[in-house]
Motif scaffolding. Structure first.
Motif, PDB file in Angstrom:
ATOM      1  N   THR A  50      13.623   7.608  68.332  1.00 29.58           N
ATOM      2  CA  THR A  50      13.263   7.224  67.204  1.00 29.58           C
ATOM      3  C   THR A  50      11.659   7.005  66.774  1.00 29.58           C
ATOM      4  OG1 THR A  50      13.874   4.682  67.795  1.00 29.58           O
ATOM      5  CG2 THR A  50      15.413   5.828  66.473  1.00 29.58           C
ATOM      6  N   THR A  51      11.566   6.790  66.075  1.00 21.52           N
ATOM      7  CA  THR A  51       9.603   6.839  66.004  1.00 21.52           C
ATOM      8  C   THR A  51       9.080   5.384  65.841  1.00 21.52           C
ATOM      9  OG1 THR A  51      10.044   5.856  63.702  1.00 21.52           O
ATOM     10  CG2 THR A  51       9.393   8.674  63.829  1.00 21.52           C
ATOM     11  N   ASP A  52       7.682   5.342  66.358  1.00 20.24           N
ATOM     12  CA  ASP A  52       8.083   4.118  66.539  1.00 20.24           C
ATOM     13  C   ASP A  52       7.712   2.771  65.655  1.00 20.24           C
ATOM     14  OD1 ASP A  52       6.848   4.463  69.584  1.00 20.24           O
ATOM     15  OD2 ASP A  52       4.933   4.909  69.015  1.00 20.24           O
ATOM     16  N   GLY A  53       7.706   1.140  65.716  1.00 22.00           N
ATOM     17  CA  GLY A  53       7.330   0.874  63.790  1.00 22.00           C
ATOM     18  C   GLY A  53       8.486  -0.483  64.072  1.00 22.00           C
ATOM     19  N   ILE A  54       8.601  -1.048  63.586  1.00 27.45           N
ATOM     20  CA  ILE A  54       9.949  -1.816  63.487  1.00 27.45           C
ATOM     21  C   ILE A  54      11.224  -1.530  62.930  1.00 27.45           C
ATOM     22  CG2 ILE A  54      10.077  -4.822  62.162  1.00 27.45           C
ATOM     23  CD1 ILE A  54       7.229  -4.373  61.201  1.00 27.45           C
ATOM     24  N   PRO A  55      11.975  -1.896  63.901  1.00 25.78           N
ATOM     25  CA  PRO A  55      13.502  -1.582  63.707  1.00 25.78           C
ATOM     26  C   PRO A  55      13.770  -2.023  62.207  1.00 25.78           C
ATOM     27  CG  PRO A  55      12.955  -2.540  65.876  1.00 25.78           C
ATOM     28  CD  PRO A  55      11.922  -2.811  65.081  1.00 25.78           C
ATOM     29  N   SER A  56      14.433  -0.665  61.639  1.00 24.88           N
ATOM     30  CA  SER A  56      15.220  -1.296  59.908  1.00 24.88           C
ATOM     31  C   SER A  56      15.803  -2.255  60.002  1.00 24.88           C
ATOM     32  CB  SER A  56      15.463   0.093  59.963  1.00 24.88           C
ATOM     33  OG  SER A  56      17.024   0.417  60.329  1.00 24.88           O
ATOM     34  N   HIS A  57      16.744  -2.684  61.160  1.00 24.84           N
ATOM     35  CA  HIS A  57      17.524  -3.917  60.868  1.00 24.84           C
ATOM     36  C   HIS A  57      17.019  -5.237  60.669  1.00 24.84           C
ATOM     37  CE1 HIS A  57      17.277  -3.876  65.048  1.00 24.84           C
ATOM     38  NE2 HIS A  57      17.671  -4.871  65.442  1.00 24.84           N
ATOM     39  N   TYR A  58      15.193  -5.297  61.956  1.00 27.49           N
ATOM     40  CA  TYR A  58      14.699  -6.456  62.082  1.00 27.49           C
ATOM     41  C   TYR A  58      14.274  -6.145  59.824  1.00 27.49           C
ATOM     42  CZ  TYR A  58      11.481  -9.910  63.251  1.00 27.49           C
ATOM     43  OH  TYR A  58      10.525 -10.914  63.661  1.00 27.49           O
ATOM     44  N   LEU A  59      13.772  -5.571  59.886  1.00 30.48           N
ATOM     45  CA  LEU A  59      13.106  -5.516  58.280  1.00 30.48           C
ATOM     46  C   LEU A  59      14.007  -6.220  57.660  1.00 30.48           C
ATOM     47  CD1 LEU A  59      11.083  -2.752  58.192  1.00 30.48           C
ATOM     48  CD2 LEU A  59      10.034  -5.087  58.091  1.00 30.48           C
ATOM     49  N   ARG A  60      15.423  -5.613  57.349  1.00 32.18           N
ATOM     50  CA  ARG A  60      16.733  -6.268  56.361  1.00 32.18           C
ATOM     51  C   ARG A  60      16.978  -7.438  56.377  1.00 32.18           C
ATOM     52  NH1 ARG A  60      20.506  -1.180  54.814  1.00 32.18           N
ATOM     53  NH2 ARG A  60      18.549   0.731  55.093  1.00 32.18           N
ATOM     54  N   ASN A  61      16.910  -7.957  57.438  1.00 31.58           N
ATOM     55  CA  ASN A  61      17.447  -9.382  57.195  1.00 31.58           C
ATOM     56  C   ASN A  61      16.272  -9.960  57.205  1.00 31.58           C
ATOM     57  OD1 ASN A  61      20.016  -8.750  58.974  1.00 31.58           O
ATOM     58  ND2 ASN A  61      18.891  -8.950  61.142  1.00 31.58           N
ATOM     59  N   GLY A 109       7.831   4.073  53.225  1.00 25.82           N
ATOM     60  CA  GLY A 109       7.462   5.602  53.461  1.00 25.82           C
ATOM     61  C   GLY A 109       9.141   5.836  53.173  1.00 25.82           C
ATOM     62  N   TYR A 110      10.198   5.316  53.053  1.00 24.22           N
ATOM     63  CA  TYR A 110      11.541   6.045  53.268  1.00 24.22           C
ATOM     64  C   TYR A 110      12.110   5.338  52.180  1.00 24.22           C
ATOM     65  CZ  TYR A 110       9.930   7.863  58.204  1.00 24.22           C
ATOM     66  OH  TYR A 110       9.152   8.026  58.708  1.00 24.22           O
ATOM     67  N   PRO A 111      12.068   5.946  50.237  1.00 26.76           N
ATOM     68  CA  PRO A 111      12.401   5.321  49.669  1.00 26.76           C
ATOM     69  C   PRO A 111      13.902   5.827  49.920  1.00 26.76           C
ATOM     70  CG  PRO A 111      11.719   6.840  49.049  1.00 26.76           C
ATOM     71  CD  PRO A 111      10.892   6.619  50.482  1.00 26.76           C
ATOM     72  N   SER A 112      14.666   6.271  50.567  1.00 27.28           N
ATOM     73  CA  SER A 112      16.231   7.230  50.834  1.00 27.28           C
ATOM     74  C   SER A 112      16.801   5.881  51.744  1.00 27.28           C
ATOM     75  CB  SER A 112      16.417   8.425  50.297  1.00 27.28           C
ATOM     76  OG  SER A 112      16.006   8.824  52.081  1.00 27.28           O
ATOM     77  N   PRO A 114       4.798  -2.187  55.767  1.00 31.90           N
ATOM     78  CA  PRO A 114       4.916  -2.233  57.429  1.00 31.90           C
ATOM     79  C   PRO A 114       5.781  -1.108  58.026  1.00 31.90           C
ATOM     80  CG  PRO A 114       7.136  -3.222  56.372  1.00 31.90           C
ATOM     81  CD  PRO A 114       5.996  -3.386  54.558  1.00 31.90           C
ATOM     82  N   ILE A 115       5.360  -0.118  59.043  1.00 32.48           N
ATOM     83  CA  ILE A 115       5.346   1.467  59.631  1.00 32.48           C
ATOM     84  C   ILE A 115       7.456   0.792  59.864  1.00 32.48           C
ATOM     85  CG2 ILE A 115       5.416   2.256  61.588  1.00 32.48           C
ATOM     86  CD1 ILE A 115       2.767   1.866  61.241  1.00 32.48           C
ATOM     87  N   MET A 116       8.057   1.340  59.229  1.00 32.59           N
ATOM     88  CA  MET A 116       9.344   1.029  60.053  1.00 32.59           C
ATOM     89  C   MET A 116       9.660   2.450  61.419  1.00 32.59           C
ATOM     90  SD  MET A 116      13.128   1.251  57.291  1.00 32.59           S
ATOM     91  CE  MET A 116      12.742   2.516  56.979  1.00 32.59           C
ATOM     92  N   SER A 117      10.754   2.195  62.200  1.00 35.00           N
ATOM     93  CA  SER A 117      11.095   2.844  62.614  1.00 35.00           C
ATOM     94  C   SER A 117      12.275   3.797  62.791  1.00 35.00           C
ATOM     95  CB  SER A 117      11.480   2.209  64.219  1.00 35.00           C
ATOM     96  OG  SER A 117      12.379   2.984  64.998  1.00 35.00           O
ATOM     97  N   VAL A 118      12.162   4.645  62.500  1.00 26.74           N
ATOM     98  CA  VAL A 118      13.664   5.709  61.707  1.00 26.74           C
ATOM     99  C   VAL A 118      13.504   6.521  63.052  1.00 26.74           C
ATOM    100  CG1 VAL A 118      12.633   5.459  59.537  1.00 26.74           C
ATOM    101  CG2 VAL A 118      11.491   7.257  60.610  1.00 26.74           C
ATOM    102  N   ARG A 119      14.874   7.281  63.009  1.00 24.35           N
ATOM    103  CA  ARG A 119      15.588   8.453  63.631  1.00 24.35           C
ATOM    104  C   ARG A 119      15.055   9.259  63.438  1.00 24.35           C
ATOM    105  NH1 ARG A 119      19.382   7.490  67.618  1.00 24.35           N
ATOM    106  NH2 ARG A 119      19.705   5.721  66.377  1.00 24.35           N
ATOM    107  N   LYS A 120      14.661  10.464  64.799  1.00 24.17           N
ATOM    108  CA  LYS A 120      14.374  11.171  64.886  1.00 24.17           C
ATOM    109  C   LYS A 120      15.577  12.520  65.022  1.00 24.17           C
ATOM    110  CE  LYS A 120      10.325  12.123  66.345  1.00 24.17           C
ATOM    111  NZ  LYS A 120       8.955  12.969  67.703  1.00 24.17           N
ATOM    112  N   ASN A 121      16.097  11.865  65.840  1.00 22.16           N
ATOM    113  CA  ASN A 121      17.535  12.845  66.695  1.00 22.16           C
ATOM    114  C   ASN A 121      18.631  12.264  67.006  1.00 22.16           C
ATOM    115  OD1 ASN A 121      16.333  12.598  69.163  1.00 22.16           O
ATOM    116  ND2 ASN A 121      14.706  14.348  68.959  1.00 22.16           N
TER     117      ASN A 121
END
Length: 353
Positions: free
Chosen positions: A185-196, A221-224, A174-181
């Motif tokens: 944030t980028t478009d996508g599914i919020p990381s907290h939503y995916l984690r839950n 796309g963001y293993p770290s 899935p495309i995950m939203s990540v913080r640009k600054n």
């Protein structure tokens, strides 16, 4: 665990134009939703039923096993158990999934079930954000989460105790939203939503599948970004899936140059290292021989030679992962960089001679 040497069975249960262009011929459709609209539910399901019966057969599993492959990654859609709603009707796929497990059993192979689609679209972090496939509406729908968890529950109930099951992948890239600054944030599914979602899905799947079987989640796309995730003692045998492609993103480099080839291989090693540093064992769920060829003077024969070198170097770069799944086993046009029968052809001939 035996090292994974596998292939995806893309295009079998989820029609994709690049795998089976004949399914889309003269329809104007570019994905499964458009294809059903273009054909109508009755014609769509009859066409797909014929495709399910013939595209992957027992002979494919025999050939996979014969060349030394020991696993398949099986992408399944959210309507695997059938669905009927306004404007859409999907036939159940479980009889065909059952066949895959029986063939895997016969030829000593393992199956990783992969929930590859969800209602409304989860995007796909392998695709450009500008393509229709990158639409990310699933997390905004009223019942999308419920449907996804429901199909995972039914898949785990039906297959979780099978000896041939390697595990279940909870969602495909899935495309995950990540913080640009600080402010965007980028478009996508919020990381907290995916984690839950992953935590809840893990609990559901584990009720029906023993701990020696893997529960897999996508790095998106963001293993770290997954450090400290699922670190409690209640989480057993959780694995991260990284997809390693090199043919069209901003970091892709022409592999016909020594620098380009070494950079691509170094990138594979770096992303696998990041995933392991996050605390998870790693599988490479998708990769291919596709790459950038900026040199227009490269002949078709030269291109094939570069792709073979690229493939063998990539295999070596996966040493710190549990293993890999090439994308994909077969395509109608036998696309050299994507069709394992062509891309791993030298392996096949060596094993069968």
């Amino acid at each position: 665990m035996e090292r994974i040497r596998g292939v995806n069975l893309s295009g079998w249960f989820i029609p994709e134009p690049w795998v089976t262009p004949s399914l889309f011929a003269a329809t104007g459709a570019s994905n499964e939703v458009e294809l059903q609209v273009a054909l109508g539910s009755v014609v769509y399901n009859e066409r797909m039923r014929q495709h399910y019966e013939t595209f992957i057969t027992e002979d494919d599993f025999r050939r996979m096993s014969a060349i030394g492959l020991n696993a398949v990654r099986l992408p399944v859609p959210w309507y695997a158990f059938g669905s009927q709603g306004d404007g859409e009707v999907y036939i159940p796929l479980v009889d065909y999934i059952d066949r895959a497990f029986e063939w895997a059993k016969k030829f000593g192979m393992q199956v990783l079930l992969d929930l590859a689609t969800v209602p409304g679209g989860q995007g796909d972090s392998n695709n450009s954000r500008s393509t229709p496939e990158s639409t990310v509406d699933w997390h905004s729908s009223a019942n999308g989460r419920h449907i996804a968890l429901g199909v995972l529950d039914r898949l785990a109930t039906r297959y979780g105790m099978r000896a041939e099951i390697m595990g279940i992948e909870l969602l495909d890239s899935p495309i995950m939203s990540v913080r640009k600054n600080l402010f965007t944030t980028t478009d996508g599914i919020p990381s907290h939503y995916l984690r839950n979602f992953y935590r809840d899905a893990y609990g559901i799947v584990r009720m029906h599948m023993p701990e020696e079987k893997m529960v897999v989640f996508s790095a998106s796309g963001y293993p770290s970004a997954w450090k400290h995730f699922m670190r409690g003692d209640q989480y057993k045998n959780v694995c991260m899936d990284v997809h390693l492609y090199h043919y069209r993103d901003e970091m892709a480099i022409d592999i016909t140059t020594p620098k380009g080839l070494s950079s691509a291989i170094a990138r594979n090693r770096r992303l696998i290292k990041e995933a392991r540093a996050a605390g998870f064992p790693v599988i490479v769920g998708e990769w291919s021989g596709a790459a950038v060829f900026s040199n227009v003077s490269v002949t078709p024969e030269g291109r094939a030679a570069y792709e073979r070198v690229f493939i063998s170097n990539q295999m070596a770069s996966f040493a710190d992962a549990y293993g890999w799944f090439f994308q994909t086993w077969k395509t109608e046009k036998r696309i050299a960089a994507w069709d394992a029968r062509a891309a791993l052809g030298t392996l096949e001939r060596a094993m069968l001679d």
